[in-house]
Design a protein around this motif. Structure first.
Motif, PDB file in Angstrom:
ATOM      1  N   GLY A  44       0.863  -1.178   0.000  1.00 50.55           N
ATOM      2  CA  GLY A  44       0.000   0.000   0.000  1.00 50.55           C
ATOM      3  C   GLY A  44       0.897   1.224   0.000  1.00 50.55           C
ATOM      4  N   SER A  45       1.619   1.406   1.104  1.00 54.55           N
ATOM      5  CA  SER A  45       2.573   2.503   1.246  1.00 54.55           C
ATOM      6  C   SER A  45       3.783   1.952   2.006  1.00 54.55           C
ATOM      7  N   THR A  46       4.979   2.240   1.522  1.00 54.06           N
ATOM      8  CA  THR A  46       6.169   1.742   2.239  1.00 54.06           C
ATOM      9  C   THR A  46       6.242   2.353   3.641  1.00 54.06           C
ATOM     10  N   ASN A  47       5.718   3.575   3.823  1.00 54.99           N
ATOM     11  CA  ASN A  47       5.720   4.169   5.171  1.00 54.99           C
ATOM     12  C   ASN A  47       4.874   3.326   6.127  1.00 54.99           C
ATOM     13  N   ASP A  48       3.687   2.918   5.656  1.00 50.61           N
ATOM     14  CA  ASP A  48       2.798   2.138   6.527  1.00 50.61           C
ATOM     15  C   ASP A  48       3.408   0.768   6.814  1.00 50.61           C
ATOM     16  N   GLY A  69       6.355  -0.954  -6.477  1.00 48.71           N
ATOM     17  CA  GLY A  69       5.176  -0.120  -6.708  1.00 48.71           C
ATOM     18  C   GLY A  69       4.376   0.022  -5.428  1.00 48.71           C
ATOM     19  N   GLN A  70       3.555   1.057  -5.359  1.00 44.53           N
ATOM     20  CA  GLN A  70       2.673   1.258  -4.195  1.00 44.53           C
ATOM     21  C   GLN A  70       1.236   1.420  -4.692  1.00 44.53           C
ATOM     22  N   LYS A  71       0.335   0.785  -3.985  1.00 45.12           N
ATOM     23  CA  LYS A  71      -1.083   0.880  -4.366  1.00 45.12           C
ATOM     24  C   LYS A  71      -1.718   2.147  -3.814  1.00 45.12           C
ATOM     25  N   SER A  72      -1.236   2.589  -2.656  1.00 40.74           N
ATOM     26  CA  SER A  72      -1.798   3.815  -2.077  1.00 40.74           C
ATOM     27  C   SER A  72      -0.677   4.646  -1.462  1.00 40.74           C
ATOM     28  N   GLY A  73       0.278   5.012  -2.330  1.00 40.73           N
ATOM     29  CA  GLY A  73       1.402   5.846  -1.906  1.00 40.73           C
ATOM     30  C   GLY A  73       0.881   7.162  -1.336  1.00 40.73           C
ATOM     31  N   LYS A  74       1.524   7.626  -0.285  1.00 38.21           N
ATOM     32  CA  LYS A  74       1.042   8.832   0.401  1.00 38.21           C
ATOM     33  C   LYS A  74       1.987  10.003   0.168  1.00 38.21           C
ATOM     34  N   GLY A  75       1.419  11.165  -0.094  1.00 33.85           N
ATOM     35  CA  GLY A  75       2.195  12.394  -0.191  1.00 33.85           C
ATOM     36  C   GLY A  75       1.956  13.231   1.060  1.00 33.85           C
ATOM     37  N   ARG A  76       2.541  14.411   1.068  1.00 32.63           N
ATOM     38  CA  ARG A  76       2.359  15.326   2.187  1.00 32.63           C
ATOM     39  C   ARG A  76       0.948  15.872   2.206  1.00 32.63           C
ATOM     40  N   LEU A  77       0.502  16.342   3.355  1.00 36.45           N
ATOM     41  CA  LEU A  77      -0.771  17.039   3.534  1.00 36.45           C
ATOM     42  C   LEU A  77      -1.957  16.215   3.014  1.00 36.45           C
ATOM     43  N   SER A  80      -2.067  11.988  -2.369  1.00 35.58           N
ATOM     44  CA  SER A  80      -1.549  10.666  -2.706  1.00 35.58           C
ATOM     45  C   SER A  80      -0.309  10.812  -3.585  1.00 35.58           C
ATOM     46  N   TRP A  81       0.485   9.752  -3.584  1.00 31.66           N
ATOM     47  CA  TRP A  81       1.721   9.754  -4.373  1.00 31.66           C
ATOM     48  C   TRP A  81       1.577   8.638  -5.392  1.00 31.66           C
ATOM     49  N   ILE A  82       1.434   9.026  -6.638  1.00 34.22           N
ATOM     50  CA  ILE A  82       1.174   8.031  -7.681  1.00 34.22           C
ATOM     51  C   ILE A  82       2.425   7.184  -7.879  1.00 34.22           C
ATOM     52  N   PRO A 132       9.404  22.311   1.902  1.00 32.98           N
ATOM     53  CA  PRO A 132      10.176  21.543   2.867  1.00 32.98           C
ATOM     54  C   PRO A 132      10.694  20.214   2.326  1.00 32.98           C
ATOM     55  N   ASN A 133      10.037  19.698   1.276  1.00 34.33           N
ATOM     56  CA  ASN A 133      10.325  18.291   0.985  1.00 34.33           C
ATOM     57  C   ASN A 133      10.414  17.962  -0.497  1.00 34.33           C
ATOM     58  N   ASP A 134      10.451  19.002  -1.342  1.00 32.69           N
ATOM     59  CA  ASP A 134      10.433  18.725  -2.781  1.00 32.69           C
ATOM     60  C   ASP A 134      11.831  18.546  -3.344  1.00 32.69           C
ATOM     61  N   LYS A 140      11.053  21.409 -11.974  1.00 31.78           N
ATOM     62  CA  LYS A 140       9.847  20.574 -11.847  1.00 31.78           C
ATOM     63  C   LYS A 140      10.067  19.501 -10.794  1.00 31.78           C
ATOM     64  N   LYS A 141       8.960  19.075 -10.197  1.00 35.85           N
ATOM     65  CA  LYS A 141       9.088  18.105  -9.099  1.00 35.85           C
ATOM     66  C   LYS A 141       9.443  16.718  -9.640  1.00 35.85           C
ATOM     67  N   THR A 142      10.469  16.132  -9.062  1.00 34.77           N
ATOM     68  CA  THR A 142      10.822  14.760  -9.450  1.00 34.77           C
ATOM     69  C   THR A 142      10.832  13.819  -8.247  1.00 34.77           C
ATOM     70  N   GLY A 143      10.717  14.385  -7.053  1.00 31.86           N
ATOM     71  CA  GLY A 143      10.706  13.521  -5.881  1.00 31.86           C
ATOM     72  C   GLY A 143      10.157  14.259  -4.677  1.00 31.86           C
ATOM     73  N   GLY A 144       9.854  13.476  -3.640  1.00 35.36           N
ATOM     74  CA  GLY A 144       9.336  14.077  -2.414  1.00 35.36           C
ATOM     75  C   GLY A 144       9.668  13.205  -1.212  1.00 35.36           C
ATOM     76  N   ILE A 145       9.520  13.807  -0.054  1.00 34.36           N
ATOM     77  CA  ILE A 145       9.855  13.127   1.203  1.00 34.36           C
ATOM     78  C   ILE A 145       8.654  13.229   2.135  1.00 34.36           C
ATOM     79  N   GLY A 162       9.981   8.493   4.454  1.00 37.32           N
ATOM     80  CA  GLY A 162       9.644   7.937   3.141  1.00 37.32           C
ATOM     81  C   GLY A 162      10.165   8.814   2.018  1.00 37.32           C
ATOM     82  N   ILE A 163      10.724   8.163   1.010  1.00 38.18           N
ATOM     83  CA  ILE A 163      11.307   8.908  -0.115  1.00 38.18           C
ATOM     84  C   ILE A 163      10.770   8.316  -1.421  1.00 38.18           C
ATOM     85  N   GLY A 164      10.270   9.187  -2.269  1.00 35.82           N
ATOM     86  CA  GLY A 164       9.804   8.752  -3.591  1.00 35.82           C
ATOM     87  C   GLY A 164      10.500   9.577  -4.651  1.00 35.82           C
TER      88      GLY A 164
HETATM   89  C1  BTN Z   1       5.354  14.582  -1.181  1.00 29.27           C
HETATM   90  O1  BTN Z   1       6.075  15.211  -1.954  1.00 29.27           O
HETATM   91  O2  BTN Z   1       4.168  14.927  -0.993  1.00 29.27           O
HETATM   92  C2  BTN Z   1       5.918  13.409  -0.441  1.00 29.27           C
HETATM   93  C3  BTN Z   1       5.933  12.177  -1.283  1.00 29.27           C
HETATM   94  C4  BTN Z   1       6.535  10.984  -0.569  1.00 29.27           C
HETATM   95  C5  BTN Z   1       6.385   9.707  -1.354  1.00 29.27           C
HETATM   96  C6  BTN Z   1       7.110   8.565  -0.709  1.00 29.27           C
HETATM   97  S1  BTN Z   1       7.157   7.144  -1.758  1.00 29.27           S
HETATM   98  C7  BTN Z   1       7.779   6.190  -0.444  1.00 29.27           C
HETATM   99  C8  BTN Z   1       7.035   6.609   0.807  1.00 29.27           C
HETATM  100  N1  BTN Z   1       5.788   5.884   0.928  1.00 29.27           N
HETATM  101  C9  BTN Z   1       4.731   6.666   0.791  1.00 29.27           C
HETATM  102  O3  BTN Z   1       3.543   6.282   0.844  1.00 29.27           O
HETATM  103  N2  BTN Z   1       5.118   7.927   0.604  1.00 29.27           N
HETATM  104  C10 BTN Z   1       6.542   8.057   0.612  1.00 29.27           C
END
Ligand code: BTN
Length: 286
Positions: A44-48, A69-77, A80-82, A132-134, A140-145, A162-164
């Motif tokens: 679902g999410s590597t963080n979870d 791959g993640q089925k429900s990757g999470k972003g900030r705030l 979701s993180w595709i 804070p995390n881009d 352009k955005k290529t990753g997030g934390i 978590g890093i994507g």
């Molecule tokens: C953001 O820019 O909003 C943060 C994105 C963080 C994505 C990574 S991918 C690995 C880890 N697992 C998640 O569900 N989210 C972070």
């Protein structure tokens, strides 16, 4: 190093850049981060998943959970993180630092420095951080934390960092609207990037910066972050999280960061406003 491969689904990779537990076997060089690397084809999410694993371990610090791959990757705030399989990096490091919870945002700065410097070294791209995390490439955005914390208020019990990073993702796999504001390392370089090599470089830099932070050398981290930053000194608009619509947006000059990682904005009145969470837009002609 322990290594387990846990296959949960059989997603079809979108390129021949296939990940497997085998590929992470020789990464760990001693130290803290990556002392156990746990690979999943899909979560679902590597963080979870990392938090669940961490809750069952006596010594979770340094465990890394990585998924193709993640089925429900999470972003900030709450976003979701595709996270399609086959070309990107999605991983989470478990940490249990001894510093107080108010300093936990420094881990996001640390991760940004580690990720950007690894990208710069592995590619010719001039990647940058945006508070804070881009992670940006060519603006352009290529990753997030995404840093998530369990704490009892006084002590940090567990951090999932978590890093994507969009590495070799085909842009058409992203929804329209997001496609225009994001990029991938492959797009930037015009070639396919070795994900495992890049991941290995990121872990070794994370190890280095984590030790610097644990040694209390915040200044060294701040200076490095500032040298890779695209925000400070620019005129910005900040949409602050968790405030009413009338108080939400401020604009001014990004002056710097506080010693606990908050962004300092100088308003036109001269007053300095501290921002702990929000979205920053760099205004044109600044
Ligand atoms: C953001 O820019 O909003 C943060 C994105 C963080 C994505 C990574 S991918 C690995 C880890 N697992 C998640 O569900 N989210 C972070």
């Amino acid at each position: 190093m322990h290594l387990r491969s846990v296959s949960q689904t059989s997603d079809t990779p979108t390129s021949n850049d296939t990940l497997s537990a085998e590929k992470f076997k020789s990464i760990f060089k001693g130290g803290i981060i990556g002392r156990e690397i746990i690979f999943f084809e899909s979560v679902g999410s590597t963080n979870d998943t990392a938090m669940e694993i961490g809750a069952q371990r006596e010594e979770p610090e340094g465990i890394v959970v990585i998924a193709d791959g993640q089925k429900s990757g999470k972003g900030r705030l709450g976003r979701s993180w595709i996270s399609p399989p086959g070309g990107n990096l999605y991983f989470t490091i478990l940490l249990k630092p001894s510093f107080p919870p108010r300093e936990a945002p420094l881990l996001t700065l640390m991760a940004a420095v580690a990720v950007v410097s690894a990208i710069r070294e592995h590619t010719e791209l001039k990647a940058a951080v945006k508070w804070p995390n881009d992670i940006l490439v060519n603006g352009k955005k290529t990753g997030g934390i995404l840093m998530e914390m369990r704490s009892d208020g006084e002590r940090i019990n567990l951090i999932a960092l978590g890093i994507g990073v969009n590495v070799n993702l085909f842009p058409e796999m992203l929804p329209e609207g997001i496609r225009e504001i994001t990029t991938t390392l492959q797009q930037g370089t015009g070639r396919s990037i070795d994900r495992v090599k890049l991941f290995e470089m990121m872990l070794s830099r994370l190890e280095r910066w984590y030790k610097i932070l644990l040694d209390g050398d915040k200044k060294v981290l701040f200076n490095e972050w500032l040298s890779l930053d695209s925000t400070i000194g620019r005129r910005v608009k900040v949409e602050r999280a968790g405030l009413s619509p009338e108080d939400k947006i401020i604009s001014g000059i990004a002056e710097g960061i506080s010693d606990d990682g908050q962004l300092l904005i100088r308003l036109s009145s001269g007053k300095i406003e501290k921002v702990s969470a929000g979205d920053v837009t760099i205004l044109k002609n600044s």
